[in-house]
Design a protein around this motif. Structure first.
Motif, PDB file in Angstrom:
ATOM      1  N   PRO A 185       9.707   5.305 -46.842  1.00 25.66           N
ATOM      2  CA  PRO A 185       8.554   4.931 -47.575  1.00 25.66           C
ATOM      3  C   PRO A 185       7.824   6.180 -48.172  1.00 25.66           C
ATOM      4  CG  PRO A 185       8.462   4.059 -45.213  1.00 25.66           C
ATOM      5  CD  PRO A 185       9.607   4.865 -45.365  1.00 25.66           C
ATOM      6  N   ARG A 192       5.494   8.926 -49.583  1.00 21.79           N
ATOM      7  CA  ARG A 192       4.562   9.812 -49.061  1.00 21.79           C
ATOM      8  C   ARG A 192       4.070  10.671 -50.204  1.00 21.79           C
ATOM      9  NH1 ARG A 192       4.600   6.342 -46.073  1.00 21.79           N
ATOM     10  NH2 ARG A 192       4.557   6.276 -43.779  1.00 21.79           N
ATOM     11  N   ALA A 231       6.575  -3.897 -49.814  1.00 22.52           N
ATOM     12  CA  ALA A 231       5.687  -3.372 -48.788  1.00 22.52           C
ATOM     13  C   ALA A 231       6.354  -3.917 -47.662  1.00 22.52           C
ATOM     14  CB  ALA A 231       4.077  -3.906 -48.641  1.00 22.52           C
ATOM     15  N   ALA A 288      -0.145  -3.358 -48.812  1.00 25.81           N
ATOM     16  CA  ALA A 288      -0.118  -1.804 -49.279  1.00 25.81           C
ATOM     17  C   ALA A 288      -0.518  -1.983 -50.801  1.00 25.81           C
ATOM     18  CB  ALA A 288       1.153  -1.323 -49.152  1.00 25.81           C
ATOM     19  N   VAL A 300      -0.171   0.255 -54.599  1.00 25.67           N
ATOM     20  CA  VAL A 300       0.461   1.397 -55.560  1.00 25.67           C
ATOM     21  C   VAL A 300      -0.124   1.677 -56.914  1.00 25.67           C
ATOM     22  CG1 VAL A 300       2.615   1.112 -54.321  1.00 25.67           C
ATOM     23  CG2 VAL A 300       2.451  -0.132 -56.280  1.00 25.67           C
ATOM     24  N   GLU A 309       3.236   5.829 -57.236  1.00 25.31           N
ATOM     25  CA  GLU A 309       2.349   6.431 -56.343  1.00 25.31           C
ATOM     26  C   GLU A 309       1.863   5.704 -55.267  1.00 25.31           C
ATOM     27  OE1 GLU A 309      -1.189   9.824 -56.072  1.00 25.31           O
ATOM     28  OE2 GLU A 309      -1.074   8.382 -57.738  1.00 25.31           O
ATOM     29  N   GLN A 310       2.108   5.945 -54.050  1.00 26.44           N
ATOM     30  CA  GLN A 310       1.689   5.123 -53.009  1.00 26.44           C
ATOM     31  C   GLN A 310      -0.009   5.373 -52.514  1.00 26.44           C
ATOM     32  OE1 GLN A 310       1.229   7.073 -49.825  1.00 26.44           O
ATOM     33  NE2 GLN A 310       1.070   5.524 -48.166  1.00 26.44           N
ATOM     34  N   ASP A 367       2.774   1.627 -46.535  1.00 22.19           N
ATOM     35  CA  ASP A 367       4.144   1.705 -46.719  1.00 22.19           C
ATOM     36  C   ASP A 367       4.483   0.925 -47.735  1.00 22.19           C
ATOM     37  OD1 ASP A 367       4.080   3.578 -44.638  1.00 22.19           O
ATOM     38  OD2 ASP A 367       5.283   2.581 -43.222  1.00 22.19           O
ATOM     39  N   VAL A 368       5.251   1.612 -48.811  1.00 19.38           N
ATOM     40  CA  VAL A 368       5.764   1.019 -49.837  1.00 19.38           C
ATOM     41  C   VAL A 368       7.440   1.674 -49.966  1.00 19.38           C
ATOM     42  CG1 VAL A 368       3.722   0.429 -51.004  1.00 19.38           C
ATOM     43  CG2 VAL A 368       4.675   2.528 -51.523  1.00 19.38           C
ATOM     44  N   THR A 379      10.236  10.097 -52.769  1.00 19.83           N
ATOM     45  CA  THR A 379       9.163  11.210 -52.845  1.00 19.83           C
ATOM     46  C   THR A 379       9.460  12.272 -53.622  1.00 19.83           C
ATOM     47  OG1 THR A 379       7.971  10.157 -50.942  1.00 19.83           O
ATOM     48  CG2 THR A 379       7.389  12.285 -51.602  1.00 19.83           C
TER      49      THR A 379
END
Length: 491
Positions: free
Chosen positions: A369, A371, A391, A396, A398, A439-440, A444-445, A472
């Motif tokens: 996921p 971060r 998700a 979630a 984004v 961008e999260q 959780d994505v 990430t």
């Protein structure tokens, strides 16, 4: 003195005095709570990235091809710190320490591109200073004919010491090669463990493989493990490497595509493979259980309308040290989806997807996921690119941005993603490279981007299939290790 200490009252007084001294020390020094990293905590102290090194692989020789690299030091979210100092350019160059650059990243947000060339040469991206943080690059090759017909496009790899690749093969119809690249000035040594459907394979030729400084080493899987459905665990026992698995497929005497196996995340009790493209074609999931115990796993499809467990595929047993393959196209019903595997033993996974004619393919591995911001550079494309955001747990949110080569925002949006569901965003064809940021914001994505040919292509068209994971980006480096706990003396 000994007679005094033998008196119970005196001994009690000494203990009280000692405790007072220790307690006083705690007050005077104002001891801070220890910085520890408990189980499940993934936010250690962070420091700004001020150096980057990446390897950009290329396919092997075969047919008429064009190869190039697109790289960017992306625009970062507001408030993100970067290293101090002048913005020294990042260089794109062949591996040799004495090679001249073939391109440079000169300014944040501006995409740098190397010239398209028929020369198949691994390139590196290096640099220090403010432009290092978040650097992303993609190596792309397009072939018109022969074994490299199609598109091979993969994010350039940051060197490390521990990697997983799932869905490789050493059987007939595949010509898979593990390419190990060493960007450093000292030799590296690598051990590769192979897992197959019948268990762990004893491959002595894959132990202690030396990768020369500023060079590469290759392992042809068909020469060491003549089996299908493989998973590779690549571990460096000395030095760092940037591994990649090149895959040329064939159907009889006809080429059936070329691409790279995107790396999979470390084995865990729950992993999600993002971005299985919608439409027709083959969809295959490969799961590896590297442990010593049989794994009992359940499969969840994260579709556009939410999660569901296919009745005939929902539960599977994976023997210890083995791989298992599941065909998914019937269960997916042509919907863009992600796959979540939940297991009682650590596993990891990857998917393979083809166009409807099964003449080209791409792969995606399980990803962690997000971060922080994730970036991927997209090469020019004549068909739409599809971003798929999933998700895998609770709902979630984004935000994404697509920017052009000059850093102009082409498309942006914030969106909520229903728990267990996959959202699809389509980007129009682009004649120049672009770069994508995801961008999260909440929950959780996982995410990935895919490129598929049109449903009814012209017979003369080169089939172009690609998949790019969003992971990430390296904006911060973790600083691990706990500070001394001076309060321990009081316990």
């Amino acid at each position: 003195m000994s007679s005094l200490l033998s008196d119970l009252r005196v001994r009690l007084g000494v203990c009280v005095l000692a405790l007072g001294v220790v307690g006083g020390l705690g007050v005077v020094t104002h001891a801070k709570a220890p910085v520890t990293r408990g189980e499940g905590v993934d936010e250690p102290t962070r420091t700004v990235v001020n150096r980057t090194a990446m390897a950009c692989p290329v396919p092997g020789a075969g047919g008429k091809v064009e190869s190039w690299v697109n790289a960017v030091s992306p625009s970062l979210p507001d408030g993100t710190p970067v290293a101090a100092g002048d913005s020294t350019p990042l260089t794109i160059a062949p591996l040799s320490a004495t090679s001249d650059p073939v391109g440079s990243v000169l300014a944040r947000g501006k995409i740098a591109s190397t010239a398209r060339t028929p020369k198949l040469e691994t390139l590196s991206i290096r640099g220090t200073g403010p432009l290092a943080a978040g650097t992303a690059a993609t190596s792309t090759t397009v072939g018109e004919e022969g074994v490299n017909r199609g598109m091979a496009s993969v994010p350039c790899q940051v060197p490390g010491s521990d990697f997983w690749f799932v869905g490789a093969s050493g059987a007939a119809g595949r010509r898979d090669v593990l390419v190990l690249t060493n960007l450093d000035s000292i030799n590296a040594e690598v051990n590769v463990t192979f897992y197959a459907a019948n268990g762990v394979q004893d491959v002595q030729n894959a132990r202690g493989v030396v990768v020369p400084a500023h060079g590469t080493a290759e392992i042809y899987l068909g020469q060491v493990v003549k089996l299908p459905d493989l998973a590779l665990h690549v571990v460096s026992s000395g030095g760092r490497v940037a591994p990649a698995v090149r895959d040329n497929a064939s159907s009889g005497k006809s080429p059936a595509g070329v691409d790279w196996l995107n790396a999979s995340t470390q084995p865990a009790l729950k992993v999600t493979v993002p971005a299985l493209a919608g439409g027709s074609g083959v969809r295959i999931l490969t799961v590896v259980n590297p442990g010593d115990l049989q794994a009992s796993a359940t499969l969840t499809i994260n579709g556009p309308n939410g999660p569901f467990k296919p009745a005939d595929l929902s539960t599977m047993q994976i023997p210890a040290g083995s791989t298992k393959v599941i065909r998914l196209e019937g269960a997916l019903k042509k919907y863009a989806s992600a796959i979540t595997v939940t297991s009682d033993q650590p596993v990891t996974a990857a998917t393979r997807m083809t166009n409807s004619a099964v003449t080209e393919f791409s792969t995606l591995g399980a990803t962690d996921p997000l971060r922080g911001p994730a970036y991927v550079v997209l090469p020019p494309h004549d068909q739409p690119v599809v971003l798929q955001v999933t998700a895998p747990g609770e709902s979630a949110a984004v935000r994404f941005e697509l920017r052009d080569a000059t850093d102009k925002v082409v498309q942006t949006r914030s969106l909520d993603v229903v728990g267990g569901a996959t959202n699809v965003i389509t980007f129009k064809p682009q004649t120049k490279p672009t770069y994508l940021m995801v961008e999260q914001l909440r929950g959780d994505v996982v995410a990935g981007a895919t490129l598929m040919p049109p449903a009814k292509p012209e017979s003369s068209d080169i089939p172009l299939v690609a998949a790019w994971p969003l992971t990430t980006s390296l904006v911060f480096r973790a600083q691990l290790g706990a500070q001394p706990d001076t309060k321990a003396a009081l316990n």
